[in-house]
Design a protein around this motif. Structure first.
Motif, PDB file in Angstrom:
ATOM      1  N   LYS A 147      25.495  33.117  25.344  1.00  0.00           N
ATOM      2  CA  LYS A 147      25.658  32.672  26.728  1.00  0.00           C
ATOM      3  C   LYS A 147      26.971  33.185  27.309  1.00  0.00           C
ATOM      4  N   VAL A 148      28.050  32.996  26.577  1.00  0.00           N
ATOM      5  CA  VAL A 148      29.357  33.439  27.060  1.00  0.00           C
ATOM      6  C   VAL A 148      29.398  34.952  27.203  1.00  0.00           C
ATOM      7  N   ILE A 149      28.892  35.651  26.210  1.00  0.00           N
ATOM      8  CA  ILE A 149      28.909  37.119  26.264  1.00  0.00           C
ATOM      9  C   ILE A 149      28.041  37.630  27.410  1.00  0.00           C
ATOM     10  N   GLU A 150      26.919  36.977  27.660  1.00  0.00           N
ATOM     11  CA  GLU A 150      26.062  37.368  28.782  1.00  0.00           C
ATOM     12  C   GLU A 150      26.826  37.315  30.098  1.00  0.00           C
ATOM     13  N   ILE A 151      27.598  36.253  30.293  1.00  0.00           N
ATOM     14  CA  ILE A 151      28.364  36.104  31.534  1.00  0.00           C
ATOM     15  C   ILE A 151      29.502  37.115  31.589  1.00  0.00           C
ATOM     16  N   VAL A 152      30.197  37.283  30.478  1.00  0.00           N
ATOM     17  CA  VAL A 152      31.316  38.221  30.441  1.00  0.00           C
ATOM     18  C   VAL A 152      30.849  39.649  30.708  1.00  0.00           C
ATOM     19  N   LYS A 153      29.661  39.999  30.234  1.00  0.00           N
ATOM     20  CA  LYS A 153      29.170  41.366  30.393  1.00  0.00           C
ATOM     21  C   LYS A 153      28.678  41.674  31.808  1.00  0.00           C
ATOM     22  N   GLU A 154      28.601  40.669  32.657  1.00  0.00           N
ATOM     23  CA  GLU A 154      28.182  40.895  34.032  1.00  0.00           C
ATOM     24  C   GLU A 154      29.294  41.623  34.794  1.00  0.00           C
ATOM     25  N   SER A 155      29.098  42.899  35.077  1.00  0.00           N
ATOM     26  CA  SER A 155      30.168  43.718  35.648  1.00  0.00           C
ATOM     27  C   SER A 155      30.602  43.244  37.027  1.00  0.00           C
ATOM     28  N   ASN A 157      31.417  40.418  37.740  1.00  0.00           N
ATOM     29  CA  ASN A 157      32.463  39.414  37.550  1.00  0.00           C
ATOM     30  C   ASN A 157      33.805  40.030  37.201  1.00  0.00           C
ATOM     31  N   PHE A 158      33.816  41.319  36.893  1.00  0.00           N
ATOM     32  CA  PHE A 158      35.059  41.964  36.520  1.00  0.00           C
ATOM     33  C   PHE A 158      36.012  42.002  37.714  1.00  0.00           C
ATOM     34  N   ILE A 159      37.323  41.952  37.450  1.00  0.00           N
ATOM     35  CA  ILE A 159      38.313  42.009  38.525  1.00  0.00           C
ATOM     36  C   ILE A 159      38.104  43.299  39.326  1.00  0.00           C
ATOM     37  N   ARG A 160      37.503  43.155  40.502  1.00  0.00           N
ATOM     38  CA  ARG A 160      37.167  44.316  41.315  1.00  0.00           C
ATOM     39  C   ARG A 160      38.093  44.465  42.521  1.00  0.00           C
ATOM     40  N   TRP A 161      39.194  43.729  42.502  1.00  0.00           N
ATOM     41  CA  TRP A 161      40.144  43.798  43.612  1.00  0.00           C
ATOM     42  C   TRP A 161      41.549  43.804  43.035  1.00  0.00           C
ATOM     43  N   ASN A 162      42.497  44.092  43.880  1.00  0.00           N
ATOM     44  CA  ASN A 162      43.897  44.089  43.468  1.00  0.00           C
ATOM     45  C   ASN A 162      44.348  42.653  43.241  1.00  0.00           C
ATOM     46  N   PRO A 163      44.748  42.284  42.027  1.00  0.00           N
ATOM     47  CA  PRO A 163      45.157  40.902  41.762  1.00  0.00           C
ATOM     48  C   PRO A 163      46.296  40.422  42.656  1.00  0.00           C
ATOM     49  N   MET A 164      47.059  41.351  43.208  1.00  0.00           N
ATOM     50  CA  MET A 164      48.164  40.970  44.086  1.00  0.00           C
ATOM     51  C   MET A 164      47.675  40.429  45.422  1.00  0.00           C
ATOM     52  N   TRP A 165      46.400  40.609  45.727  1.00  0.00           N
ATOM     53  CA  TRP A 165      45.863  40.085  46.986  1.00  0.00           C
ATOM     54  C   TRP A 165      45.676  38.575  46.950  1.00  0.00           C
ATOM     55  N   GLU A 166      45.567  38.019  45.765  1.00  0.00           N
ATOM     56  CA  GLU A 166      45.342  36.574  45.659  1.00  0.00           C
ATOM     57  C   GLU A 166      46.647  35.815  45.885  1.00  0.00           C
ATOM     58  N   THR A 167      46.680  34.970  46.889  1.00  0.00           N
ATOM     59  CA  THR A 167      47.869  34.175  47.174  1.00  0.00           C
ATOM     60  C   THR A 167      47.769  32.837  46.451  1.00  0.00           C
ATOM     61  N   GLU A 168      48.910  32.312  46.061  1.00  0.00           N
ATOM     62  CA  GLU A 168      48.946  31.065  45.304  1.00  0.00           C
ATOM     63  C   GLU A 168      49.812  30.033  46.013  1.00  0.00           C
ATOM     64  N   LEU A 169      49.630  28.808  45.611  1.00  0.00           N
ATOM     65  CA  LEU A 169      50.373  27.692  46.174  1.00  0.00           C
ATOM     66  C   LEU A 169      51.847  27.812  45.830  1.00  0.00           C
ATOM     67  N   LYS A 170      52.699  27.595  46.807  1.00  0.00           N
ATOM     68  CA  LYS A 170      54.147  27.609  46.601  1.00  0.00           C
ATOM     69  C   LYS A 170      54.772  26.359  47.206  1.00  0.00           C
ATOM     70  N   PRO A 171      55.667  25.684  46.500  1.00  0.00           N
ATOM     71  CA  PRO A 171      56.007  25.837  45.077  1.00  0.00           C
ATOM     72  C   PRO A 171      54.773  25.655  44.197  1.00  0.00           C
ATOM     73  N   SER A 172      54.845  26.195  43.010  1.00  0.00           N
ATOM     74  CA  SER A 172      53.677  26.233  42.143  1.00  0.00           C
ATOM     75  C   SER A 172      53.310  24.859  41.596  1.00  0.00           C
ATOM     76  N   SER A 173      52.077  24.765  41.127  1.00  0.00           N
ATOM     77  CA  SER A 173      51.610  23.525  40.511  1.00  0.00           C
ATOM     78  C   SER A 173      52.431  23.160  39.283  1.00  0.00           C
ATOM     79  N   TYR A 174      52.899  24.151  38.566  1.00  0.00           N
ATOM     80  CA  TYR A 174      53.733  23.909  37.386  1.00  0.00           C
ATOM     81  C   TYR A 174      54.940  23.043  37.740  1.00  0.00           C
ATOM     82  N   GLU A 175      55.472  23.239  38.927  1.00  0.00           N
ATOM     83  CA  GLU A 175      56.650  22.499  39.366  1.00  0.00           C
ATOM     84  C   GLU A 175      56.310  21.163  40.012  1.00  0.00           C
TER      85      GLU A 175
END
Length: 240
Positions: A147-155, A157-175
């Motif tokens: 099941k897991v491999i089936e989902i992982v192999k779905e292309s 789902n692969f990172i198809r964009w620049n990861p820098m485009w994703e904005t995150e909460l600031k200050p971060s949740s860690y803080e």
């Protein structure tokens, strides 16, 4: 909410019927995954979730998030606490957490491989990399592993964009974890990555009145490896 970088809503296939017997269940693909659109510019998973909830007129919901989906659930609860009733975090990630350099570099290597050699090569590299062994159920749990491999192999789902485009909460949740006053259930798995286990402990320490359960003989996806016990744990929490 599913995690990443290789995931979609199907990771919850073994939960939908059980939870839907008592609750309205909505599973969705985060932007850039499964059947959702590919990002073409900066975007926010957090605001995407807010837009979905507004479109469906949802309020006071339970958020259930696996891995990076757990990190999104935390971000959302911090940004829009009035919209959330409670949270279930499954082997969660945490935005802003000081991940070790090897954790980051391994993922960067996968992304670079995808850009230079194509998604199929990168996916195979991910599956065969001993570093990510914790993501895949053991061979003696053949159905869960498939099941897991089936989902992982779905292309798609692969990172198809620049990861820098994703904005995150600031200050971060860690803080900001201490700001969360909602009921929180953390489900960890004893065979998960050491860093993910540490994150679960950190969240448990920082959120007052959170509850933590560790599932035995499971890796990063206990909801796939042992859905019967997992569903029982979640339903018990929701009935508090």
């Amino acid at each position: 909410m599913h995690g990443g970088p290789f995931g979609d809503h199907r990771i919850w296939d073994y939960q939908i019927d059980s939870l839907a017997s008592k609750y309205k269940v909505i599973c969705f693909d985060k932007r850039g995954h499964g059947k959702s659109d590919i990002p073409i510019d900066t975007f926010s998973h957090l605001e995407d979730l807010k837009s979905l909830m507004d479109a469906l007129a949802l309020r006071k919901i339970t958020l259930i998030g696996s891995s990076a989906g757990g990190a999104l659930a935390i971000d959302f609860a911090l940004q829009y606490p009035a919209m959330v009733k409670d949270i279930v975090l499954v082997c969660p990630a945490l935005n802003g957490y000081p991940y070790p350099s090897n954790f980051i570099s391994e993922m960067v290597n996968i992304y670079v491989t995808g850009q230079s050699e194509g998604p199929e090569t990168a996916i195979q590299k991910y599956i065969s990399n001993p570093f990510y062994e914790y993501c895949f159920p053991s061979p003696n749990k053949a159905d869960a592993r498939d099941k897991v491999i089936e989902i992982v192999k779905e292309s798609t789902n692969f990172i198809r964009w620049n990861p820098m485009w994703e904005t995150e909460l600031k200050p971060s949740s860690y803080e900001r974890l201490g700001e969360i006053q909602l009921p929180v259930l953390i489900i960890s798995a004893d065979k998960d990555s050491e860093i993910i286990l540490k994150i679960g402990e950190y969240i448990h320490e920082k959120i007052n009145h959170s509850k933590k359960v560790t599932m035995k003989d499971c890796g990063h996806f206990p909801n796939v490896e042992n859905p019967v016990d997992f569903n029982h744990i979640v339903l018990n929490f929701l009935n508090y």
